[in-house]
Design a protein around this motif. Structure first.
Motif, short mmCIF file in Angstrom:
data_model
loop_
_atom_site.label_atom_id
_atom_site.label_comp_id
_atom_site.label_asym_id
_atom_site.label_seq_id
_atom_site.Cartn_x
_atom_site.Cartn_y
_atom_site.Cartn_z
N UNK A 70 0.76 -1.25 0.00
CA UNK A 70 0.00 0.00 0.00
C UNK A 70 0.78 1.29 0.00
N UNK A 71 2.06 1.26 -0.25
CA UNK A 71 2.81 2.52 -0.28
C UNK A 71 2.67 3.17 -1.65
N UNK A 72 2.63 4.46 -1.65
CA UNK A 72 2.54 5.22 -2.90
C UNK A 72 3.79 6.08 -3.02
N UNK A 73 4.24 6.23 -4.21
CA UNK A 73 5.39 7.11 -4.41
C UNK A 73 5.21 7.88 -5.71
N UNK A 74 5.82 9.02 -5.75
CA UNK A 74 5.76 9.88 -6.93
C UNK A 74 6.84 9.43 -7.90
N UNK A 75 6.51 9.32 -9.17
CA UNK A 75 7.48 8.92 -10.18
C UNK A 75 7.60 10.05 -11.20
N UNK A 76 8.80 10.44 -11.52
CA UNK A 76 9.05 11.49 -12.50
C UNK A 76 9.80 10.89 -13.68
N UNK A 77 9.29 11.15 -14.87
CA UNK A 77 9.98 10.70 -16.08
C UNK A 77 10.79 11.86 -16.64
N UNK A 78 11.97 11.59 -17.11
CA UNK A 78 12.85 12.63 -17.62
C UNK A 78 12.49 12.95 -19.07
N UNK A 79 11.87 14.11 -19.26
CA UNK A 79 11.50 14.53 -20.61
C UNK A 79 12.70 15.16 -21.31
N UNK A 80 12.56 15.29 -22.63
CA UNK A 80 13.64 15.86 -23.43
C UNK A 80 13.03 16.65 -24.57
N UNK A 81 13.48 17.87 -24.76
CA UNK A 81 13.02 18.69 -25.87
C UNK A 81 13.86 18.36 -27.10
N UNK A 82 13.19 17.91 -28.16
CA UNK A 82 13.85 17.61 -29.42
C UNK A 82 13.58 18.79 -30.36
N UNK A 83 14.60 19.58 -30.64
CA UNK A 83 14.42 20.77 -31.47
C UNK A 83 14.68 20.43 -32.93
N UNK A 84 13.66 20.67 -33.74
CA UNK A 84 13.77 20.47 -35.18
C UNK A 84 13.41 21.78 -35.87
N UNK A 85 13.10 21.74 -37.13
CA UNK A 85 12.95 22.98 -37.88
C UNK A 85 11.59 23.66 -37.76
N UNK A 86 10.72 23.23 -36.84
CA UNK A 86 9.46 23.95 -36.65
C UNK A 86 9.61 25.10 -35.65
N UNK A 87 10.83 25.29 -35.15
CA UNK A 87 11.11 26.37 -34.21
C UNK A 87 12.23 27.23 -34.76
N UNK A 88 11.99 28.53 -34.76
CA UNK A 88 13.01 29.47 -35.21
C UNK A 88 13.80 29.94 -34.00
N UNK A 89 15.13 29.84 -34.05
CA UNK A 89 15.93 30.29 -32.91
C UNK A 89 15.73 31.78 -32.64
#
Length: 93
Positions: A70-89
């Motif tokens: 019955x123990x609960x714990x918080x889990x965090x997944x490590x996200x990653x931003x993948x920069x492609x050509x839909x973003x202008x610097x």
């Protein structure tokens, strides 16, 4: 624009393109999920869904077989931003 998922981001890009706007010249677009796209190199936030599912399945089996009482714990997944050509610097290099 930051979209809920990649499918919505692609729909947004199609709508803006139909209206005569160009991505990323007029608008930067980022999706979420990093699905495989062959039509447009979309910037997207990627999360390790396989690793997250594996960890959750392990927790579920531990609970089913009584290894975890019955123990609960918080889990965090490590996200990653993948920069492609839909973003202008903002600051060109």
């Amino acid at each position: 624009m930051i979209c809920f998922d990649d499918v919505i981001a692609i729909g947004l890009i199609k709508s803006f393109t139909a209206a005569g706007l160009q991505v990323p010249e007029h608008l930067s677009v980022v999706g979420f999920d990093d699905i495989e796209l062959t039509t447009f190199p979309l910037s997207s936030v990627s999360i390790p869904t396989y690793d997250g599912g594996k960890a959750l399945a392990r927790k579920l089996f531990d609970r089913i077989f009584g290894k975890e009482a019955g123990s609960y714990e918080h889990m965090t997944l490590q996200e990653k931003l993948i920069v492609r050509s839909s973003v202008k610097p903002i600051y060109p290099q």
